[in-house]
Design a protein around this motif. Structure first.
Motif, PDB file in Angstrom:
ATOM      1  N   LEU A  13       9.807   4.899  -7.320  1.00  0.00           N
ATOM      2  CA  LEU A  13       9.904   4.682  -8.772  1.00  0.00           C
ATOM      3  C   LEU A  13       8.622   4.045  -9.308  1.00  0.00           C
ATOM      4  O   LEU A  13       8.154   4.407 -10.393  1.00  0.00           O
ATOM      5  CB  LEU A  13      11.101   3.795  -9.096  1.00  0.00           C
ATOM      6  CG  LEU A  13      12.486   4.439  -9.077  1.00  0.00           C
ATOM      7  CD1 LEU A  13      13.546   3.411  -9.458  1.00  0.00           C
ATOM      8  CD2 LEU A  13      12.550   5.636 -10.024  1.00  0.00           C
ATOM      9  N   ALA A  14       8.071   3.089  -8.554  1.00  0.00           N
ATOM     10  CA  ALA A  14       6.835   2.443  -8.997  1.00  0.00           C
ATOM     11  C   ALA A  14       5.688   3.438  -9.072  1.00  0.00           C
ATOM     12  O   ALA A  14       4.851   3.381  -9.980  1.00  0.00           O
ATOM     13  CB  ALA A  14       6.481   1.299  -8.059  1.00  0.00           C
ATOM     14  N   ALA A  15       5.645   4.372  -8.129  1.00  0.00           N
ATOM     15  CA  ALA A  15       4.619   5.418  -8.174  1.00  0.00           C
ATOM     16  C   ALA A  15       4.869   6.359  -9.345  1.00  0.00           C
ATOM     17  O   ALA A  15       3.938   6.729 -10.075  1.00  0.00           O
ATOM     18  CB  ALA A  15       4.608   6.192  -6.860  1.00  0.00           C
ATOM     19  N   LEU A  16       6.127   6.727  -9.552  1.00  0.00           N
ATOM     20  CA  LEU A  16       6.454   7.634 -10.647  1.00  0.00           C
ATOM     21  C   LEU A  16       6.168   7.006 -12.004  1.00  0.00           C
ATOM     22  O   LEU A  16       5.883   7.721 -12.979  1.00  0.00           O
ATOM     23  CB  LEU A  16       7.914   8.066 -10.554  1.00  0.00           C
ATOM     24  CG  LEU A  16       8.244   9.018  -9.396  1.00  0.00           C
ATOM     25  CD1 LEU A  16       9.747   9.192  -9.244  1.00  0.00           C
ATOM     26  CD2 LEU A  16       7.562  10.367  -9.609  1.00  0.00           C
ATOM     27  N   ALA A  17       6.228   5.683 -12.082  1.00  0.00           N
ATOM     28  CA  ALA A  17       5.909   5.008 -13.341  1.00  0.00           C
ATOM     29  C   ALA A  17       4.497   5.341 -13.801  1.00  0.00           C
ATOM     30  O   ALA A  17       4.193   5.271 -14.993  1.00  0.00           O
ATOM     31  CB  ALA A  17       6.066   3.494 -13.176  1.00  0.00           C
ATOM     32  N   ARG A  18       3.642   5.713 -12.873  1.00  0.00           N
ATOM     33  CA  ARG A  18       2.237   5.994 -13.196  1.00  0.00           C
ATOM     34  C   ARG A  18       1.964   7.469 -13.465  1.00  0.00           C
ATOM     35  O   ARG A  18       0.935   7.799 -14.049  1.00  0.00           O
ATOM     36  CB  ARG A  18       1.343   5.504 -12.054  1.00  0.00           C
ATOM     37  CG  ARG A  18       1.574   4.036 -11.707  1.00  0.00           C
ATOM     38  CD  ARG A  18       0.621   3.569 -10.629  1.00  0.00           C
ATOM     39  NE  ARG A  18       0.987   2.224 -10.143  1.00  0.00           N
ATOM     40  CZ  ARG A  18       0.299   1.536  -9.238  1.00  0.00           C
ATOM     41  NH1 ARG A  18      -0.804   2.055  -8.726  1.00  0.00           N
ATOM     42  NH2 ARG A  18       0.708   0.344  -8.855  1.00  0.00           N
ATOM     43  N   ILE A  19       2.863   8.356 -13.014  1.00  0.00           N
ATOM     44  CA  ILE A  19       2.552   9.783 -13.135  1.00  0.00           C
ATOM     45  C   ILE A  19       3.620  10.609 -13.829  1.00  0.00           C
ATOM     46  O   ILE A  19       3.374  11.764 -14.177  1.00  0.00           O
ATOM     47  CB  ILE A  19       2.256  10.419 -11.755  1.00  0.00           C
ATOM     48  CG1 ILE A  19       3.507  10.382 -10.863  1.00  0.00           C
ATOM     49  CG2 ILE A  19       1.078   9.744 -11.077  1.00  0.00           C
ATOM     50  CD1 ILE A  19       3.353  11.204  -9.576  1.00  0.00           C
ATOM     51  N   THR A  70       0.820  -1.214   0.000  1.00  0.00           N
ATOM     52  CA  THR A  70       0.000   0.000   0.000  1.00  0.00           C
ATOM     53  C   THR A  70       0.854   1.265   0.000  1.00  0.00           C
ATOM     54  O   THR A  70       0.320   2.365  -0.042  1.00  0.00           O
ATOM     55  CB  THR A  70      -0.970   0.035   1.196  1.00  0.00           C
ATOM     56  OG1 THR A  70      -0.216   0.057   2.426  1.00  0.00           O
ATOM     57  CG2 THR A  70      -1.896  -1.170   1.187  1.00  0.00           C
ATOM     58  N   ASP A  71       2.194   1.097   0.053  1.00  0.00           N
ATOM     59  CA  ASP A  71       3.058   2.277   0.003  1.00  0.00           C
ATOM     60  C   ASP A  71       2.951   2.979  -1.344  1.00  0.00           C
ATOM     61  O   ASP A  71       2.926   4.217  -1.410  1.00  0.00           O
ATOM     62  CB  ASP A  71       4.519   1.885   0.242  1.00  0.00           C
ATOM     63  CG  ASP A  71       4.814   1.540   1.691  1.00  0.00           C
ATOM     64  OD1 ASP A  71       4.132   2.079   2.579  1.00  0.00           O
ATOM     65  OD2 ASP A  71       5.736   0.742   1.933  1.00  0.00           O
ATOM     66  N   GLN A 103      -1.242   5.135   3.335  1.00  0.00           N
ATOM     67  CA  GLN A 103      -1.043   3.702   3.174  1.00  0.00           C
ATOM     68  C   GLN A 103      -1.799   2.932   4.258  1.00  0.00           C
ATOM     69  O   GLN A 103      -2.298   1.839   4.018  1.00  0.00           O
ATOM     70  CB  GLN A 103       0.446   3.344   3.138  1.00  0.00           C
ATOM     71  CG  GLN A 103       1.237   3.589   4.403  1.00  0.00           C
ATOM     72  CD  GLN A 103       1.107   2.465   5.409  1.00  0.00           C
ATOM     73  OE1 GLN A 103       0.849   1.322   5.037  1.00  0.00           O
ATOM     74  NE2 GLN A 103       1.258   2.797   6.674  1.00  0.00           N
ATOM     75  N   ALA A 104      -1.922   3.530   5.463  1.00  0.00           N
ATOM     76  CA  ALA A 104      -2.669   2.872   6.537  1.00  0.00           C
ATOM     77  C   ALA A 104      -4.173   2.865   6.257  1.00  0.00           C
ATOM     78  O   ALA A 104      -4.869   1.904   6.597  1.00  0.00           O
ATOM     79  CB  ALA A 104      -2.386   3.557   7.872  1.00  0.00           C
ATOM     80  N   VAL A 105      -4.671   3.922   5.638  1.00  0.00           N
ATOM     81  CA  VAL A 105      -6.081   3.961   5.230  1.00  0.00           C
ATOM     82  C   VAL A 105      -6.391   2.788   4.318  1.00  0.00           C
ATOM     83  O   VAL A 105      -7.426   2.102   4.465  1.00  0.00           O
ATOM     84  CB  VAL A 105      -6.401   5.302   4.526  1.00  0.00           C
ATOM     85  CG1 VAL A 105      -7.713   5.218   3.753  1.00  0.00           C
ATOM     86  CG2 VAL A 105      -6.470   6.426   5.550  1.00  0.00           C
TER      87      VAL A 105
END
Length: 273
Positions: free
Chosen positions: A136-142, A103-104, A244-246
């Motif tokens: 990096l995984a998040a940046l892959a999307r945006i 969830t990070d 991420q906790a949500v």
């Protein structure tokens, strides 16, 4: 009344805010039969700990150094977690299966979106540890263009390039000695330990973009304080931790995590430290 259990595992774990956030969620949702604890567990002790959990357990949150070590103990891992070889969430199903997720990565995206940050033309990442791979995984999307990673060693540079190839991100690596150059990027994600970026604070540009500093204690970091003083947008580690906790609460309980209540609880806990 039978209790439904969840917990955060890691080493060290004493200062984890996860119990504060999850307990606040249970209270807000009226889940009086749910409990959430913390356990000091290292890689060697993880298999026995997981094997000893009963049917009253709903899920686990995992922090360092367990995010990769838990994978062989699971029945299935989500594509998101598999992409970075890191699981921070385990959900136990009613039929006894152990499902791993991360969830990070969506937490990073949700924290940015909350501040109005969507697509970016380029980005910089400070550091090359486990959190950097999630970044990096998040940046892959945006991120539509190149990501520049500022690292301290050739080995770390090679790792970041490999992660970029795996995640579909164009990664350029630069020696840490030039890290001040990173601050000109429209989005800077700092994934380094406390104190590592303090020396960069005087170099924050007048037209600062967005800084996402994954630390939350101590807060603000010297870099985050300087960034705010320049009028730039700052996203902090508490934002990531809460988002991420949500998502974890949603997966474990089947009900949406109450963002406002969880953030307020985290802010109170940090203020009391």
């Amino acid at each position: 009344m039978s209790r439904i259990r969840a917990a955060v595992l890691g080493s060290p774990i004493e200062h984890s805010l996860s119990p504060v956030l999850h307990r606040a969620a249970y209270q807000e949702l009226g889940l009086d039969d749910w409990s959430y604890d913390r356990f000091e567990v290292d890689e060697a002790g993880l298999p026995d700990f997981v094997a000893g959990l009963g049917r009253d357990w709903a899920g686990l949150s995992l922090t360092m150094p367990l995010k990769r070590a838990v994978i062989p103990l699971l029945d299935a891992v989500s594509d998101t977690a598999a992409a970075v070889e890191a699981v921070n969430t385990v959900v136990f199903t009613q039929d006894g299966r152990r499902l791993g997720d991360n969830t990070d990565i969506p937490g990073i995206l949700a924290a940015l979106q909350e501040r109005g940050i969507g697509k970016v033309p380029s980005a910089a990442v400070l550091g090359a540890g486990a959190t950097a791979s999630s970044a990096l995984a998040a940046l892959a999307r945006i991120c539509s263009g190149e990501v520049t990673a500022y690292v301290r060693s050739r080995g770390r540079a090679d790792e970041m390039k490999q992660w970029g190839e795996r995640l579909g991100v164009q990664v350029k690596t630069v020696d840490w000695a030039r890290a001040a150059e990173a601050l000109a990027a429209p989005l800077v994600i700092a994934t380094t330990p406390a104190g590592a970026t303090d020396a960069l604070a005087p170099a924050v540009p007048e037209a600062a973009g967005t800084l996402f500093d994954v630390l939350y204690d101590p807060w603000p970091t010297a870099l985050a304080a300087a960034w705010s003083a320049r009028g730039g947008t700052v996203v902090g580690g508490l934002d990531l931790l809460v988002h991420q906790a949500v998502l974890q609460v949603g997966q474990m309980t089947g009900r949406p995590g109450p963002l406002a209540a969880m953030r307020a609880a985290g802010e109170r806990a940090l203020a009391a430290r």
